[in-house]
Design a protein around this motif. Structure first.
Motif, PDB file in Angstrom:
ATOM      1  N   VAL A  15     -14.802  -4.612  -4.203  1.00 14.77           N
ATOM      2  CA  VAL A  15     -14.929  -5.634  -3.161  1.00 14.77           C
ATOM      3  C   VAL A  15     -13.583  -6.307  -2.922  1.00 14.77           C
ATOM      4  N   ARG A  16     -12.909  -6.659  -4.018  1.00  9.97           N
ATOM      5  CA  ARG A  16     -11.595  -7.306  -3.895  1.00  9.97           C
ATOM      6  C   ARG A  16     -10.616  -6.416  -3.158  1.00  9.97           C
ATOM      7  N   GLN A  17     -10.566  -5.156  -3.523  1.00 10.75           N
ATOM      8  CA  GLN A  17      -9.639  -4.234  -2.875  1.00 10.75           C
ATOM      9  C   GLN A  17      -9.919  -4.130  -1.379  1.00 10.75           C
ATOM     10  N   SER A  18     -11.191  -4.038  -1.031  1.00 14.99           N
ATOM     11  CA  SER A  18     -11.569  -3.915   0.384  1.00 14.99           C
ATOM     12  C   SER A  18     -11.251  -5.182   1.161  1.00 14.99           C
ATOM     13  N   LEU A  19     -11.510  -6.331   0.540  1.00 15.00           N
ATOM     14  CA  LEU A  19     -11.254  -7.598   1.216  1.00 15.00           C
ATOM     15  C   LEU A  19      -9.759  -7.826   1.432  1.00 15.00           C
ATOM     16  N   VAL A  20      -8.933  -7.412   0.496  1.00 15.04           N
ATOM     17  CA  VAL A  20      -7.490  -7.558   0.675  1.00 15.04           C
ATOM     18  C   VAL A  20      -7.011  -6.709   1.850  1.00 15.04           C
ATOM     19  N   ILE A  21      -7.549  -5.495   1.969  1.00 12.38           N
ATOM     20  CA  ILE A  21      -7.215  -4.646   3.124  1.00 12.38           C
ATOM     21  C   ILE A  21      -7.636  -5.338   4.414  1.00 12.38           C
ATOM     22  N   ALA A  22      -8.865  -5.854   4.447  1.00 18.84           N
ATOM     23  CA  ALA A  22      -9.361  -6.529   5.651  1.00 18.84           C
ATOM     24  C   ALA A  22      -8.536  -7.776   5.949  1.00 18.84           C
ATOM     25  N   ILE A  71       8.187  -9.874   5.084  1.00 17.70           N
ATOM     26  CA  ILE A  71       7.020 -10.329   4.323  1.00 17.70           C
ATOM     27  C   ILE A  71       5.779  -9.534   4.705  1.00 17.70           C
ATOM     28  N   TYR A  72       5.552  -9.351   6.004  1.00 12.60           N
ATOM     29  CA  TYR A  72       4.376  -8.595   6.438  1.00 12.60           C
ATOM     30  C   TYR A  72       4.447  -7.143   5.974  1.00 12.60           C
ATOM     31  N   ALA A  73       5.632  -6.552   6.039  1.00 17.26           N
ATOM     32  CA  ALA A  73       5.776  -5.169   5.558  1.00 17.26           C
ATOM     33  C   ALA A  73       5.442  -5.095   4.071  1.00 17.26           C
ATOM     34  N   GLY A  74       5.900  -6.087   3.316  1.00 16.24           N
ATOM     35  CA  GLY A  74       5.589  -6.127   1.893  1.00 16.24           C
ATOM     36  C   GLY A  74       4.107  -6.309   1.627  1.00 16.24           C
ATOM     37  N   LEU A  75       3.468  -7.150   2.432  1.00 16.88           N
ATOM     38  CA  LEU A  75       2.031  -7.377   2.258  1.00 16.88           C
ATOM     39  C   LEU A  75       1.218  -6.127   2.584  1.00 16.88           C
ATOM     40  N   VAL A  76       1.646  -5.403   3.603  1.00 17.41           N
ATOM     41  CA  VAL A  76       0.961  -4.143   3.936  1.00 17.41           C
ATOM     42  C   VAL A  76       1.111  -3.145   2.791  1.00 17.41           C
ATOM     43  N   ALA A  77       2.340  -3.026   2.269  1.00 14.08           N
ATOM     44  CA  ALA A  77       2.576  -2.116   1.141  1.00 14.08           C
ATOM     45  C   ALA A  77       1.749  -2.538  -0.069  1.00 14.08           C
ATOM     46  N   TYR A  78       1.680  -3.851  -0.316  1.00 14.68           N
ATOM     47  CA  TYR A  78       0.865  -4.342  -1.427  1.00 14.68           C
ATOM     48  C   TYR A  78      -0.607  -3.990  -1.228  1.00 14.68           C
ATOM     49  N   ALA A  79      -1.105  -4.200  -0.009  1.00 20.18           N
ATOM     50  CA  ALA A  79      -2.518  -3.936   0.258  1.00 20.18           C
ATOM     51  C   ALA A  79      -2.865  -2.473   0.007  1.00 20.18           C
ATOM     52  N   ILE A  80      -1.976  -1.576   0.401  1.00 21.88           N
ATOM     53  CA  ILE A  80      -2.214  -0.148   0.175  1.00 21.88           C
ATOM     54  C   ILE A  80      -2.172   0.171  -1.313  1.00 21.88           C
ATOM     55  N   TRP A  81      -1.170  -0.372  -1.986  1.00 25.56           N
ATOM     56  CA  TRP A  81      -1.002  -0.101  -3.423  1.00 25.56           C
ATOM     57  C   TRP A  81      -2.172  -0.629  -4.240  1.00 25.56           C
ATOM     58  N   GLN A  82      -2.605  -1.878  -3.959  1.00 22.32           N
ATOM     59  CA  GLN A  82      -3.686  -2.456  -4.758  1.00 22.32           C
ATOM     60  C   GLN A  82      -5.023  -1.757  -4.525  1.00 22.32           C
ATOM     61  N   ALA A  83      -5.121  -1.000  -3.411  1.00 26.89           N
ATOM     62  CA  ALA A  83      -6.361  -0.283  -3.116  1.00 26.89           C
ATOM     63  C   ALA A  83      -6.465   1.049  -3.846  1.00 26.89           C
ATOM     64  N   LEU A  84      -5.408   1.470  -4.521  1.00 29.21           N
ATOM     65  CA  LEU A  84      -5.453   2.725  -5.268  1.00 29.21           C
ATOM     66  C   LEU A  84      -6.442   2.621  -6.422  1.00 29.21           C
ATOM     67  N   PRO A  85      -7.115   3.716  -6.761  1.00 25.23           N
ATOM     68  CA  PRO A  85      -8.071   3.684  -7.884  1.00 25.23           C
ATOM     69  C   PRO A  85      -7.449   3.182  -9.179  1.00 25.23           C
ATOM     70  N   SER A  86      -6.190   3.505  -9.409  1.00 23.12           N
ATOM     71  CA  SER A  86      -5.533   3.104 -10.650  1.00 23.12           C
ATOM     72  C   SER A  86      -5.330   1.595 -10.760  1.00 23.12           C
ATOM     73  N   GLN A  87      -5.420   0.893  -9.638  1.00 23.95           N
ATOM     74  CA  GLN A  87      -5.187  -0.547  -9.630  1.00 23.95           C
ATOM     75  C   GLN A  87      -6.473  -1.370  -9.669  1.00 23.95           C
ATOM     76  N   ALA A  88      -7.599  -0.714  -9.508  1.00 26.12           N
ATOM     77  CA  ALA A  88      -8.859  -1.439  -9.345  1.00 26.12           C
ATOM     78  C   ALA A  88      -9.161  -2.382 -10.503  1.00 26.12           C
ATOM     79  N   ALA A  89      -8.997  -1.909 -11.727  1.00 25.71           N
ATOM     80  CA  ALA A  89      -9.428  -2.683 -12.892  1.00 25.71           C
ATOM     81  C   ALA A  89      -8.279  -3.353 -13.628  1.00 25.71           C
ATOM     82  N   ARG A  90      -7.081  -3.290 -13.100  1.00 23.83           N
ATOM     83  CA  ARG A  90      -5.954  -3.926 -13.777  1.00 23.83           C
ATOM     84  C   ARG A  90      -6.143  -5.447 -13.768  1.00 23.83           C
TER      85      ARG A  90
END
Length: 271
Positions: A15-22, A71-90
């Motif tokens: 849910v967190r990963q999806s909401l950050v993307i949204a 800043i926006y470019a960084g936030l987009v990159a962050y949103a993509i990175w945090q949505a990776l399966p490896s980041q879900a439970a960190r």
């Protein structure tokens, strides 16, 4: 395997990963509207020009706002990175993710409020954004990352975001005070501006000492101060004393961050 990556994902993580993307999409739409595209009014023209480069002595020159692109470019990159399966439970993502989401939504709320000409509401939004970024920054410092991606996409992006919003908050509050008719209790506007810049510089230096000399917030703060100086030298509201104070503050914050970083070279990844 890192202990930060050993936990198993839970539904709330997805849910967190999806909401950050949204939330990132919402922030980007707000940015497009705030830039004047998609029917929006450019920020410098809203509220009767209260946020323009020459509205107050503490308003940065127009080119300063180019930092939002980074800043926006960084936030987009962050949103993509945090949505990776490896980041879900960190644990680091769990602790910071919802705060980053809150910053994205408050960013959009700020743009919406200024588009509506609600300057007072915009101050509430940007101060709330500042508080959220401070909390996120503290969380990240207390929970150090273990990768270059952490250093760039979390520490770096949030640090840059925080440093700039600190400057933007000062400019926004000053604009509201001027529109409200605040006269500085009869004192010189130039003296007030110099005092506020001095206080900001002290805070920026204290932050650099506390966070171990991270460059991102120091660079963003110095960037904003420098463009305030440029605006006071080249705009229609000139003030050499304010410009000199702004340039000096920018230089001092960078020097303190560099000195602290050199003196304390250890202690995790810094950006």
């Amino acid at each position: 395997m890192s202990t930060l990556a050993a936990a198993r994902p839970m539904p709330v993580d997805r849910v967190r990963q999806s909401l950050v993307i949204a939330g990132t999409v919402v922030a980007l739409v707000g940015a497009v509207v705030g830039s004047g595209f998609a029917g929006g009014t450019p920020i410098p023209e809203v509220a009767g020009g209260a946020l323009s480069a020459d509205a107050t002595l503490l308003a940065p020159a127009g080119p300063a706002f180019a930092i939002w692109s980074v800043i926006y470019a960084g936030l987009v990159a962050y949103a993509i990175w945090q949505a990776l399966p490896s980041q879900a439970a960190r644990e680091r993502q769990r602790r910071a993710g919802f705060w980053v989401l809150a910053s994205l939504l408050l960013n959009a709320a700020w743009i919406l409020s200024v588009q509506a000409g609600q300057l007072a509401l915009s101050v509430v939004a940007i101060l709330a954004l500042l508080v959220v970024l401070v909390v996120a920054f503290v969380i990240l410092r207390r929970n150090p990352g273990d990768s270059t991606a952490d250093g760039i996409l979390l520490d770096g992006v949030i640090g840059l975001y925080l440093g700039w919003v600190m400057v933007a908050s000062v400019a926004n509050v000053t604009s509201l005070l001027q529109v409200a008719g605040f006269d500085g209790f009869g004192g010189s506007p130039h003296a007030w501006a110099i005092g506020m810049l001095a206080a900001f510089t002290v805070i920026g230096c204290a932050l650099a000492v506390w966070d171990g000399g991270r460059f991102a917030p120091a660079v963003a703060s110095a960037w904003g101060l420098a463009w305030i100086g440029v605006s006071r030298l080249t705009g229609s509201l000139p003030s050499a004393p304010v410009a000199i104070t702004a340039f000096a503050g920018a230089a001092l914050i960078l020097l303190v961050a560099l000195a602290v970083r050199v003196a304390r070279p250890t202690g995790g990844r810094r950006r």
